[in-house]
Write a protein that holds these residues in place. Structure first.
Motif, PDB file in Angstrom:
ATOM      1  N   GLN A  25       0.821  -1.206   0.000  1.00  0.00           N
ATOM      2  CA  GLN A  25       0.000   0.000   0.000  1.00  0.00           C
ATOM      3  C   GLN A  25       0.856   1.259   0.000  1.00  0.00           C
ATOM      4  OE1 GLN A  25      -3.478   0.103  -0.331  1.00  0.00           O
ATOM      5  NE2 GLN A  25      -2.876   2.202  -0.826  1.00  0.00           N
ATOM      6  N   VAL A  26       1.970   1.229   0.726  1.00  0.00           N
ATOM      7  CA  VAL A  26       2.879   2.387   0.754  1.00  0.00           C
ATOM      8  C   VAL A  26       3.438   2.644  -0.643  1.00  0.00           C
ATOM      9  CG1 VAL A  26       5.109   3.221   1.611  1.00  0.00           C
ATOM     10  CG2 VAL A  26       3.442   2.223   3.204  1.00  0.00           C
ATOM     11  N   SER A  28       2.129   1.767  -3.471  1.00  0.00           N
ATOM     12  CA  SER A  28       1.023   2.245  -4.297  1.00  0.00           C
ATOM     13  C   SER A  28       0.732   3.721  -4.023  1.00  0.00           C
ATOM     14  CB  SER A  28      -0.224   1.402  -4.032  1.00  0.00           C
ATOM     15  OG  SER A  28      -1.286   1.818  -4.859  1.00  0.00           O
ATOM     16  N   ASP A  29       0.706   4.100  -2.761  1.00  0.00           N
ATOM     17  CA  ASP A  29       0.441   5.505  -2.410  1.00  0.00           C
ATOM     18  C   ASP A  29       1.531   6.437  -2.935  1.00  0.00           C
ATOM     19  OD1 ASP A  29      -1.853   4.691  -1.093  1.00  0.00           O
ATOM     20  OD2 ASP A  29      -0.963   4.820   0.916  1.00  0.00           O
ATOM     21  N   GLU A  32       1.153   7.241  -6.711  1.00  0.00           N
ATOM     22  CA  GLU A  32      -0.033   7.936  -7.227  1.00  0.00           C
ATOM     23  C   GLU A  32       0.475   9.119  -8.048  1.00  0.00           C
ATOM     24  OE1 GLU A  32      -3.298   7.425  -7.080  1.00  0.00           O
ATOM     25  OE2 GLU A  32      -3.299   5.708  -5.719  1.00  0.00           O
ATOM     26  N   ASP A  90     -12.083   4.325  -4.169  1.00  0.00           N
ATOM     27  CA  ASP A  90     -11.439   5.378  -4.959  1.00  0.00           C
ATOM     28  C   ASP A  90     -10.639   4.848  -6.144  1.00  0.00           C
ATOM     29  OD1 ASP A  90      -9.424   4.241  -3.418  1.00  0.00           O
ATOM     30  OD2 ASP A  90      -8.427   6.141  -3.006  1.00  0.00           O
ATOM     31  N   HIS A 100      -0.495   3.214 -12.584  1.00  0.00           N
ATOM     32  CA  HIS A 100       0.698   3.253 -11.738  1.00  0.00           C
ATOM     33  C   HIS A 100       1.929   2.814 -12.533  1.00  0.00           C
ATOM     34  CE1 HIS A 100      -2.006   3.645  -8.306  1.00  0.00           C
ATOM     35  NE2 HIS A 100      -0.941   3.939  -7.565  1.00  0.00           N
ATOM     36  N   SER A 134       3.414  -4.127  -6.260  1.00  0.00           N
ATOM     37  CA  SER A 134       2.393  -3.556  -5.373  1.00  0.00           C
ATOM     38  C   SER A 134       1.001  -3.655  -5.995  1.00  0.00           C
ATOM     39  CB  SER A 134       2.721  -2.100  -5.015  1.00  0.00           C
ATOM     40  OG  SER A 134       2.464  -1.224  -6.094  1.00  0.00           O
TER      41      SER A 134
END
Length: 169
Positions: A25-26, A28-29, A32, A90, A100, A134
């Motif tokens: 998740q990190v 992926s974030d 962004e 989202d 991504h 990810s």
């Protein structure tokens, strides 16, 4: 997952890689569009400050077109996302090509072509692999979504570099 749906090879890969670990998740974030745009702005400011006009044009066209066109490609293809696990609200409806993967590949590819140093190439490859992992581990994309994002972005950046290269930037 839909009842009685037969798993495909791509589904099998997603099941094998599935991991709700915070690290996925990190990554992926951090990949962004907003964090990538912050990096791109810094790179562009440096290029302009160094008066590397041709490189600035290359960087803007190479990265900017991928970022602008990828959502249109998703709508055109209309491939639904994997449905093996619930996805956050989202996340956009379509998955092909992975935003991504494409957005990060455009930025990394442009940086690699600007700097042309082995450590940047290796770091860039590691970043792209982490981004791909990810998206697969979180179940947001099929492997071919990620691969297509990488291929189209890197091909575009390479084409733009060939068009804009020449004498001193």
């Amino acid at each position: 997952m839909a009842p009685h749906r037969r798993l495909t090879l791509e589904d099998d890969v997603l099941v094998w890689l599935h991991d709700d670990a915070p690290a996925a998740q990190v990554v992926s974030d951090l990949t962004e569009l907003e964090p990538l745009a912050a990096v791109a702005i810094v790179v562009l400011v440096v290029l302009l400050g160094l008066r590397r006009w041709r490189d600035a044009i290359f960087f803007t066209a190479g990265v900017g077109v991928v970022w602008a066109v990828n959502p249109l490609l998703k709508e055109l293809v209309g491939r639904s996302r994997p449905d093996l696990w619930p996805l956050p609200a989202d996340v956009s409806e379509y998955s092909f090509p992975s935003g991504h993967a494409a957005n990060t590949a455009a930025l990394v590819g442009a940086l690699v072509l600007l700097v042309r140093r082995l450590p940047i190439v290796l770091l860039g490859a590691a970043v792209l692999l982490c981004v791909g992992w990810s998206q697969l581990a979180l179940g947001r994309h099929y492997p071919t979504d990620v691969l297509a994002g990488w291929i189209w972005a890197l091909a575009w950046v390479g084409l733009v570099r060939n068009v804009t290269k020449g004498g001193p930037g």
